[in-house]
Design an enzyme around this catalytic site. Structure first.
Site, PDB file in Angstrom:
ATOM      1  N   SER A   1       0.811  -1.212   0.000  1.00 43.76           N
ATOM      2  CA  SER A   1       0.000   0.000   0.000  1.00 43.76           C
ATOM      3  C   SER A   1       0.848   1.267   0.000  1.00 43.76           C
ATOM      4  O   SER A   1       0.408   2.309  -0.482  1.00 43.76           O
ATOM      5  CB  SER A   1      -0.930  -0.004   1.220  1.00 43.76           C
ATOM      6  OG  SER A   1      -1.819  -1.096   1.115  1.00 43.76           O
ATOM      7  N   PHE A   2       2.053   1.169   0.546  1.00 44.24           N
ATOM      8  CA  PHE A   2       2.949   2.326   0.536  1.00 44.24           C
ATOM      9  C   PHE A   2       3.220   2.798  -0.893  1.00 44.24           C
ATOM     10  O   PHE A   2       3.430   3.984  -1.134  1.00 44.24           O
ATOM     11  CB  PHE A   2       4.274   1.953   1.220  1.00 44.24           C
ATOM     12  CG  PHE A   2       5.227   3.095   1.372  1.00 44.24           C
ATOM     13  CD1 PHE A   2       5.111   3.986   2.424  1.00 44.24           C
ATOM     14  CD2 PHE A   2       6.249   3.294   0.447  1.00 44.24           C
ATOM     15  CE1 PHE A   2       5.990   5.058   2.562  1.00 44.24           C
ATOM     16  CE2 PHE A   2       7.134   4.362   0.576  1.00 44.24           C
ATOM     17  CZ  PHE A   2       7.000   5.245   1.634  1.00 44.24           C
TER      18      PHE A   2
ATOM     19  N   ILE B   1      -2.985  -4.327   7.716  1.00 44.69           N
ATOM     20  CA  ILE B   1      -3.465  -4.966   8.945  1.00 44.69           C
ATOM     21  C   ILE B   1      -2.492  -4.669  10.079  1.00 44.69           C
ATOM     22  O   ILE B   1      -1.275  -4.807   9.921  1.00 44.69           O
ATOM     23  CB  ILE B   1      -3.650  -6.477   8.725  1.00 44.69           C
ATOM     24  CG1 ILE B   1      -4.689  -6.647   7.607  1.00 44.69           C
ATOM     25  CG2 ILE B   1      -4.083  -7.169  10.013  1.00 44.69           C
ATOM     26  CD1 ILE B   1      -5.281  -7.975   7.419  1.00 44.69           C
TER      27      ILE B   1
ATOM     28  N   THR C   1       3.834  -3.493  15.645  1.00 45.57           N
ATOM     29  CA  THR C   1       4.814  -2.411  15.571  1.00 45.57           C
ATOM     30  C   THR C   1       4.151  -1.154  15.001  1.00 45.57           C
ATOM     31  O   THR C   1       3.053  -1.217  14.440  1.00 45.57           O
ATOM     32  CB  THR C   1       5.975  -2.793  14.622  1.00 45.57           C
ATOM     33  OG1 THR C   1       5.469  -2.770  13.270  1.00 45.57           O
ATOM     34  CG2 THR C   1       6.537  -4.165  14.939  1.00 45.57           C
TER      35      THR C   1
ATOM     36  N   HIS D   1       4.703   0.224  12.382  1.00 46.50           N
ATOM     37  CA  HIS D   1       4.712   0.195  10.917  1.00 46.50           C
ATOM     38  C   HIS D   1       3.329   0.478  10.336  1.00 46.50           C
ATOM     39  O   HIS D   1       3.188   1.161   9.319  1.00 46.50           O
ATOM     40  CB  HIS D   1       5.187  -1.192  10.452  1.00 46.50           C
ATOM     41  CG  HIS D   1       6.011  -1.148   9.209  1.00 46.50           C
ATOM     42  ND1 HIS D   1       7.370  -1.167   9.223  1.00 46.50           N
ATOM     43  CD2 HIS D   1       5.649  -1.074   7.915  1.00 46.50           C
ATOM     44  CE1 HIS D   1       7.829  -1.107   7.990  1.00 46.50           C
ATOM     45  NE2 HIS D   1       6.801  -1.054   7.167  1.00 46.50           N
TER      46      HIS D   1
ATOM     47  N   PHE E   1     -10.654   5.901  -2.819  1.00 44.52           N
ATOM     48  CA  PHE E   1      -9.877   5.493  -1.645  1.00 44.52           C
ATOM     49  C   PHE E   1     -10.373   4.137  -1.155  1.00 44.52           C
ATOM     50  O   PHE E   1     -11.274   4.046  -0.327  1.00 44.52           O
ATOM     51  CB  PHE E   1     -10.012   6.561  -0.554  1.00 44.52           C
ATOM     52  CG  PHE E   1      -9.178   6.296   0.668  1.00 44.52           C
ATOM     53  CD1 PHE E   1      -7.800   6.302   0.589  1.00 44.52           C
ATOM     54  CD2 PHE E   1      -9.769   6.032   1.890  1.00 44.52           C
ATOM     55  CE1 PHE E   1      -7.013   6.054   1.708  1.00 44.52           C
ATOM     56  CE2 PHE E   1      -9.003   5.784   3.022  1.00 44.52           C
ATOM     57  CZ  PHE E   1      -7.634   5.800   2.935  1.00 44.52           C
TER      58      PHE E   1
ATOM     59  N   ARG F   1     -15.091  -6.683   4.889  1.00 44.89           N
ATOM     60  CA  ARG F   1     -15.317  -5.469   4.089  1.00 44.89           C
ATOM     61  C   ARG F   1     -14.953  -5.657   2.624  1.00 44.89           C
ATOM     62  O   ARG F   1     -15.006  -4.716   1.832  1.00 44.89           O
ATOM     63  CB  ARG F   1     -14.469  -4.322   4.660  1.00 44.89           C
ATOM     64  CG  ARG F   1     -14.937  -3.943   6.040  1.00 44.89           C
ATOM     65  CD  ARG F   1     -13.998  -3.027   6.763  1.00 44.89           C
ATOM     66  NE  ARG F   1     -14.404  -2.969   8.172  1.00 44.89           N
ATOM     67  CZ  ARG F   1     -13.715  -2.395   9.130  1.00 44.89           C
ATOM     68  NH1 ARG F   1     -12.568  -1.821   8.862  1.00 44.89           N
ATOM     69  NH2 ARG F   1     -14.164  -2.398  10.357  1.00 44.89           N
TER      70      ARG F   1
END
Ligand code: DLZ
Length: 162
Positions: A58-59, A83, A87, A89, A114, A128
């Site tokens: 996704s980054f 998810i 951490t 992250h 989005f 979802r």
């Protein structure tokens, strides 16, 4: 945030809109549902020959969404699933993707859908993802929102939006 209160505007004719889908590759079962939902919406809105590209995570969604918008796609639907792990992250990936996609939309003028799920568990994400037994269909919703927005932007730019 749940899907309660979401708009129920039905499909419109988008046969001549240039539309791209950019989809991340983590959590493949969830991604399969999101992509299938996007494809259902593209068919309902009569979009001809949409492009679909995959990115690793996704980054990477914003930079590729930007490249697609710069190539003239009027609607870019971004799909991904992050998810929460143990951490920080999660927060970094979510905010980079969210802020980046918002920036792509404002900087390029393309409608960006989005479709990024940010969930605590894989079960929430599956619920979802528009799969059999899911309660929401976020791939479809994000695509529908992008198509309505791109259509409105086109009318505004042509000077006949009311
Ligand atoms: C590194 C990472 C982690 C931990 N979790 C996810 C995730 O849940 N969903 C997702 O789409 N991507 C994840 N990534 C990968 C990052 O988005 C990115 O691809 C890598 O950090 C490489 O730049």
């Amino acid at each position: 945030m749940s899907g309660e209160g979401s708009p129920d505007a039905g499909p419109i004719d988008c046969h001549d809109l240039r539309v791209a889908v950019v989809a991340a590759s983590w959590h493949e079962p969830v991604m399969d549902g999101l992509i299938a939902g996007a494809q259902r919406a593209l068919a309902d809105y009569q979009v001809e020959a949409p492009t679909t590209v995959r990115v690793p995570g996704s980054f990477e969604l914003p930079v590729v969404a930007a490249a697609l918008a710069e190539k003239g796609y009027e609607a870019v639907v971004a799909l991904g699933v992050v998810i929460r792990g143990g951490t920080p992250h999660f927060e970094y990936v979510c905010s980079a993707a969210t802020d980046g996609l918002n920036r792509v939309s404002l900087d390029t003028g393309a409608a960006v859908g989005f479709g990024l799920l940010t969930c605590d568990t894989e079960e929430q994400a599956l619920d979802r993802a528009g799969l059999d037994g899911s309660s929401e269909d976020k791939g479809y919703e994000a695509t529908s929102a992008a198509l309505h927005t791109a259509s409105l932007l086109r009318r505004i730019r042509r000077g006949y939006a009311t």
